[in-house]
Design a protein around this motif. Structure first.
Motif, PDB file in Angstrom:
ATOM      1  N   LEU A  21       0.819  -1.214   0.000  1.00 20.22           N
ATOM      2  CA  LEU A  21       0.000   0.000   0.000  1.00 20.22           C
ATOM      3  C   LEU A  21       0.853   1.265   0.000  1.00 20.22           C
ATOM      4  CD1 LEU A  21      -2.929   0.812  -0.126  1.00 20.22           C
ATOM      5  CD2 LEU A  21      -3.006   0.780   2.352  1.00 20.22           C
ATOM      6  N   ALA A  22       1.995   1.247   0.651  1.00 21.60           N
ATOM      7  CA  ALA A  22       2.869   2.424   0.691  1.00 21.60           C
ATOM      8  C   ALA A  22       3.437   2.771  -0.676  1.00 21.60           C
ATOM      9  CB  ALA A  22       4.007   2.191   1.684  1.00 21.60           C
ATOM     10  N   ASP A  23       3.427   1.833  -1.628  1.00 22.86           N
ATOM     11  CA  ASP A  23       3.916   2.098  -2.990  1.00 22.86           C
ATOM     12  C   ASP A  23       2.935   2.923  -3.805  1.00 22.86           C
ATOM     13  OD1 ASP A  23       6.271   0.571  -2.665  1.00 22.86           O
ATOM     14  OD2 ASP A  23       5.215  -1.278  -3.245  1.00 22.86           O
ATOM     15  N   ASP A  53      -4.686  -8.646  -5.543  1.00 16.42           N
ATOM     16  CA  ASP A  53      -5.278  -8.380  -4.241  1.00 16.42           C
ATOM     17  C   ASP A  53      -5.860  -6.975  -4.220  1.00 16.42           C
ATOM     18  OD1 ASP A  53      -3.024  -6.760  -4.059  1.00 16.42           O
ATOM     19  OD2 ASP A  53      -2.054  -7.954  -2.509  1.00 16.42           O
ATOM     20  N   LEU A  54      -6.389  -6.575  -3.080  1.00 12.44           N
ATOM     21  CA  LEU A  54      -7.018  -5.256  -2.985  1.00 12.44           C
ATOM     22  C   LEU A  54      -6.025  -4.111  -3.083  1.00 12.44           C
ATOM     23  CD1 LEU A  54      -9.804  -5.925  -0.362  1.00 12.44           C
ATOM     24  CD2 LEU A  54      -9.993  -5.765  -2.851  1.00 12.44           C
ATOM     25  N   VAL A  55      -4.761  -4.351  -2.779  1.00 18.37           N
ATOM     26  CA  VAL A  55      -3.745  -3.312  -2.966  1.00 18.37           C
ATOM     27  C   VAL A  55      -3.595  -3.014  -4.456  1.00 18.37           C
ATOM     28  CG1 VAL A  55      -1.309  -2.706  -2.684  1.00 18.37           C
ATOM     29  CG2 VAL A  55      -2.521  -3.853  -0.830  1.00 18.37           C
ATOM     30  N   ALA A  56      -3.591  -4.052  -5.280  1.00 16.84           N
ATOM     31  CA  ALA A  56      -3.496  -3.857  -6.731  1.00 16.84           C
ATOM     32  C   ALA A  56      -4.729  -3.117  -7.265  1.00 16.84           C
ATOM     33  CB  ALA A  56      -3.323  -5.195  -7.433  1.00 16.84           C
ATOM     34  N   GLY A  82      -5.973 -13.163 -12.829  1.00 19.13           N
ATOM     35  CA  GLY A  82      -6.575 -12.926 -11.517  1.00 19.13           C
ATOM     36  C   GLY A  82      -6.857 -11.463 -11.269  1.00 19.13           C
ATOM     37  N   LEU A  83      -5.918 -10.599 -11.653  1.00 17.69           N
ATOM     38  CA  LEU A  83      -6.119  -9.161 -11.472  1.00 17.69           C
ATOM     39  C   LEU A  83      -7.217  -8.650 -12.402  1.00 17.69           C
ATOM     40  CD1 LEU A  83      -5.451  -6.495 -10.169  1.00 17.69           C
ATOM     41  CD2 LEU A  83      -3.542  -6.235 -11.777  1.00 17.69           C
ATOM     42  N   GLU A  88     -12.579  -6.465 -12.819  1.00 16.43           N
ATOM     43  CA  GLU A  88     -13.942  -6.565 -13.368  1.00 16.43           C
ATOM     44  C   GLU A  88     -14.965  -6.629 -12.244  1.00 16.43           C
ATOM     45  OE1 GLU A  88     -15.119  -6.373 -16.475  1.00 16.43           O
ATOM     46  OE2 GLU A  88     -13.122  -6.079 -17.319  1.00 16.43           O
ATOM     47  N   LEU A  89     -14.668  -7.420 -11.232  1.00 14.09           N
ATOM     48  CA  LEU A  89     -15.554  -7.564 -10.088  1.00 14.09           C
ATOM     49  C   LEU A  89     -15.754  -6.236  -9.355  1.00 14.09           C
ATOM     50  CD1 LEU A  89     -17.160  -9.638  -8.389  1.00 14.09           C
ATOM     51  CD2 LEU A  89     -15.114  -9.915  -7.000  1.00 14.09           C
TER      52      LEU A  89
END
Length: 95
Positions: A21-23, A53-56, A82-83, A88-89
């Motif tokens: 997340l810091a990125d 994941d949610l960070v992405a 996956g991303l 999309e979701l």
């Protein structure tokens, strides 16, 4: 974190792995710098990401918002399946 690829017609922002997340603010800052340098469109290379994941998802949403605020465009490329499914979701799609 690699900033640009001179072989590309548009600057390329390469997303690191692992992404934390810091990125995200740092990537947004770098994106702003590319727009400030005259770019109107930036390609965001997601090939290095190994986890969807949610960070992405946060990163994609924030980069798109940063681009919109700067009057530019950001295109995502090389996203894993996956991303793509997670975006999309979340209603963000890949491009």
């Amino acid at each position: 974190m690699e900033a640009t690829d001179l072989a590309e017609p548009h600057p390329v922002l390469v997303v690191p792995d692992p992404l934390v997340l810091a990125d995200v603010p740092l990537l947004c800052e770098r994106l702003c710098g590319l727009y400030g340098g005259g770019a109107r469109e930036v390609v965001c290379d997601l090939a290095a990401l190994t986890r969807a994941d949610l960070v992405a998802v946060e990163m994609v949403a924030r980069l798109r918002l940063t681009a919109r605020r700067a009057g530019g465009r950001v295109r995502m490329r090389n996203a894993g399946a996956g991303l793509v499914a997670l975006l999309e979701l979340a209603g963000l799609g890949i491009d």
